[in-house]
Design a protein around this motif. Structure first.
Motif, PDB file in Angstrom:
ATOM      1  N   TYR A  40      45.787   7.666  -7.880  1.00 13.02           N
ATOM      2  CA  TYR A  40      45.446   6.259  -8.059  1.00 13.02           C
ATOM      3  C   TYR A  40      45.735   5.515  -6.765  1.00 13.02           C
ATOM      4  N   ALA A  41      44.844   4.614  -6.408  1.00 10.87           N
ATOM      5  CA  ALA A  41      45.054   3.759  -5.233  1.00 10.87           C
ATOM      6  C   ALA A  41      44.555   2.357  -5.565  1.00 10.87           C
ATOM      7  N   TYR A  42      45.205   1.358  -4.988  1.00  9.69           N
ATOM      8  CA  TYR A  42      44.841  -0.039  -5.192  1.00  9.69           C
ATOM      9  C   TYR A  42      44.989  -0.772  -3.870  1.00  9.69           C
ATOM     10  N   THR A  43      44.104  -1.697  -3.603  1.00  9.39           N
ATOM     11  CA  THR A  43      44.220  -2.519  -2.416  1.00  9.39           C
ATOM     12  C   THR A  43      43.740  -3.934  -2.708  1.00  9.39           C
ATOM     13  N   ALA A  85      36.853   2.968 -11.529  1.00  5.85           N
ATOM     14  CA  ALA A  85      37.209   1.860 -10.640  1.00  5.85           C
ATOM     15  C   ALA A  85      37.603   0.645 -11.472  1.00  5.85           C
ATOM     16  N   TYR A  86      38.506  -0.154 -10.918  1.00  2.00           N
ATOM     17  CA  TYR A  86      39.000  -1.357 -11.569  1.00  2.00           C
ATOM     18  C   TYR A  86      38.979  -2.476 -10.534  1.00  2.00           C
ATOM     19  N   VAL A  87      38.292  -3.562 -10.834  1.00  2.00           N
ATOM     20  CA  VAL A  87      38.307  -4.717  -9.934  1.00  2.00           C
ATOM     21  C   VAL A  87      39.019  -5.869 -10.627  1.00  2.00           C
ATOM     22  N   ILE A 119      41.151   2.483  -7.788  1.00  2.00           N
ATOM     23  CA  ILE A 119      40.365   3.633  -8.221  1.00  2.00           C
ATOM     24  C   ILE A 119      41.317   4.711  -8.717  1.00  2.00           C
ATOM     25  N   ARG A 120      40.923   5.299  -9.823  1.00  2.00           N
ATOM     26  CA  ARG A 120      41.686   6.411 -10.398  1.00  2.00           C
ATOM     27  C   ARG A 120      40.789   7.630 -10.331  1.00  2.00           C
ATOM     28  N   PHE A 121      41.332   8.755  -9.858  1.00  2.00           N
ATOM     29  CA  PHE A 121      40.552   9.973  -9.697  1.00  2.00           C
ATOM     30  C   PHE A 121      41.294  11.119 -10.368  1.00  2.00           C
ATOM     31  N   ILE A 122      40.556  11.873 -11.211  1.00  2.00           N
ATOM     32  CA  ILE A 122      41.156  12.998 -11.932  1.00  2.00           C
ATOM     33  C   ILE A 122      40.386  14.263 -11.575  1.00  2.00           C
ATOM     34  N   ARG A 123      41.125  15.277 -11.133  1.00  2.00           N
ATOM     35  CA  ARG A 123      40.521  16.574 -10.834  1.00  2.00           C
ATOM     36  C   ARG A 123      41.562  17.651 -11.103  1.00  2.00           C
ATOM     37  N   GLU A 124      41.136  18.696 -11.825  1.00  2.00           N
ATOM     38  CA  GLU A 124      42.009  19.833 -12.162  1.00  2.00           C
ATOM     39  C   GLU A 124      43.327  19.372 -12.779  1.00  2.00           C
TER      40      GLU A 124
END
Length: 92
Positions: free
Chosen positions: A84-87, A44-46, A74-79
């Motif tokens: 990535y999403a930002y608001t 997560a990045y604030v 938030i950045r999410f890594i799977r497989e």
């Protein structure tokens, strides 16, 4: 999954670290908690910053703009896939 890289809030008034009454770090932690157990890694990045822009024309100030953007990403890594999403909408 969670790591804090130093305290970057020194010298910042406490109100600047709030978003609608909630601490920005708490929002980042909540985003990470929502990502837990989903079979991947999350980060997560604030953000909170203050910018001032002054437009000058022929030596005279023409416009002054002040902005105070805040948000969480938030950045999410799977497989081996990355999402990535930002608001900037920090309401629940």
């Amino acid at each position: 999954m969670w790591a804090e890289y130093g305290d970057h809030s020194r010298g910042v008034p406490p109100s600047a670290l709030q978003a609608d009454g909630e601490d920005l770090l708490a929002i980042g932690r909540r985003a990470l908690a929502l990502a837990e157990g989903r079979g991947g890694e999350a980060e997560a990045y604030v953000e909170h910053s203050l910018t001032t822009s002054i437009k000058v024309y022929q030596g005279r100030p023409e416009a002054i703009t002040v902005a105070e953007p805040r948000g969480v990403g938030i950045r999410f890594i799977r497989e081996n896939r990355l999402g990535y999403a930002y608001t900037s909408d920090l309401s629940r």
